[in-house]
Write an enzyme that holds these catalytic residues in place. Structure first.
Site, PDB file in Angstrom:
ATOM      1  N   HIS A  35       0.832  -1.201   0.000  1.00  0.00           N
ATOM      2  CA  HIS A  35       0.000   0.000   0.000  1.00  0.00           C
ATOM      3  C   HIS A  35       0.870   1.258   0.000  1.00  0.00           C
ATOM      4  O   HIS A  35       1.592   1.514   0.969  1.00  0.00           O
ATOM      5  CB  HIS A  35      -0.897  -0.043   1.247  1.00  0.00           C
ATOM      6  N   HIS A  77      -0.976  10.321  -3.223  1.00  0.00           N
ATOM      7  CA  HIS A  77      -2.260   9.855  -2.695  1.00  0.00           C
ATOM      8  C   HIS A  77      -3.389  10.871  -2.782  1.00  0.00           C
ATOM      9  O   HIS A  77      -4.528  10.525  -3.037  1.00  0.00           O
ATOM     10  CB  HIS A  77      -2.098   9.404  -1.234  1.00  0.00           C
TER      11      HIS A  77
HETATM   12 CA    CA Z   1      -4.982   3.857  -2.816  1.00  0.00          CA
END
Ligand code: CA
Length: 328
Positions: A35, A77
């Protein structure tokens, strides 16, 4: 005659199985998705965190994607910059009326001048995850989707491994309002690098259901698609998702609902219902330094992977999850 028919029958069964394997290339094993890279150890989405994740024996590395002013897909992000970069210091007058600095207002060349650090609160200047990599140390930079794919494909060549990419289209509606078709641009880059079908070790994810459906129908993508979800009302839409998506990506708290008095965990029906519709379940975000009511990371992983039976995890600590899966 009977023997002949039996042979024909087994031939058909075997052929069907072979076909099925060919059309279901995403591995049956539990998959580990790094992630934002190995973001528990190095600033999220830096190329360094991707290289570190690559070395952790995992299956996929995640890319969050936002467009620059000149339409370059940037790996970051948020649509804003001030929580992971020094934009407020380098370009103090480039914020919008809401005080925020938008990726889309900067060219790729300008974005690469910024210094990236561990995620922080821009008001207090404190780290969001205080035990992680120190703030403003060493040198990290933003980069494009192309640069990241070249890193991963380069490592696939030099190591002989085949680690996949797991790109996410961020905020397509915001991009549309800014006059940009982010999905079209991203799909073109993916296609140029050989990611076109479900056999190409690429999973495309998006929270926006209208957009993900559009990616399948209007933009005619044949990639493995995962519909991300976060709200309870989305849990009743699995049948609609199954018409265009291959999997769902729920928050793990939509699956693990709480702890009973006897210490067992309450699980929702989400995974079972998804599996009945042939949807894979890749859940987010598993963090060893954010455990909630769990005794330790292994307990959380055990409940999610082996009691709730999810198919994969997005994790900031890919090495820990890979070790856990290998041991169990
Ligand atoms: Ca993501």
């Amino acid at each position: 005659m009977f023997r002949f028919l039996v042979c024909v029958f087994f031939f058909i069964v075997l052929s069907c199985n072979t076909n099925e394997t060919k059309t279901m290339p995403i591995k049956e094993k539990k998959i580990v998705v790094a992630h934002r890279g190995a973001s528990g150890y190095l600033p999220e989405h830096s190329l360094e965190s991707k290289a570190m994740a690559y070395a952790m024996n995992i299956d996929f590395i995640e890319q969050d994607i936002v467009l620059s002013k000149d339409n370059i897909p940037i790996i970051v992000h948020d649509i804003h910059l001030e929580t992971v970069t020094d934009v407020a210091i380098q370009f103090p007058n480039r914020n919008r009326a809401d005080g925020r600095y938008y990726v889309i207002d900067f060219t790729f060349e300008e974005l690469t001048q910024l210094n990236v650090s561990e995620r922080f609160n821009p008001t207090t200047k404190e780290a969001v995850y205080p035990k992680r990599f120190p703030l403003n140390k060493s040198t990290f930079k933003l980069h494009s989707l192309q640069q990241e794919i070249e890193l991963i494909q380069g490592l696939n060549k030099s190591t002989g491994k085949n680690i996949g990419i797991y790109p996410e289209i961020k905020e397509p509606l915001f991009h549309q309002k800014e006059g940009k078709d982010i999905s079209k641009i991203v799909l073109e880059v993916l296609s140029n690098y050989g990611y076109k079908t479900k056999n190409d070790n690429c999973i495309l994810q998006c929270f926006d259901a209208v957009e993900l459906k559009r990616i399948r129908t209007e933009l005619k993508s044949e990639l493995f698609l995962v519909q991300l979800i976060e709200f309870e009302e989305e849990e009743s839409k699995l049948e609609a998702f199954a018409k265009y998506a291959d999997g769902i990506g729920p928050w793990y708290k939509q699956i693990i609902k709480g702890k009973n008095e006897d210490g067992t965990w309450q699980l929702s029906n989400l995974v079972t219902e998804a599996h009945e519709l042939n949807l894979k379940v890749h859940s987010y975000t598993f963090r060893a330094d954010e455990l909630g009511n769990f005794e330790n990371f292994e307990e959380l992983l055990n409940v999610a992977l082996y009691q709730a039976n999810i198919d994969g995890v997005f994790t900031d600590f890919p090495d820990k999850v890979a070790d856990f899966i290998n041991k169990n």
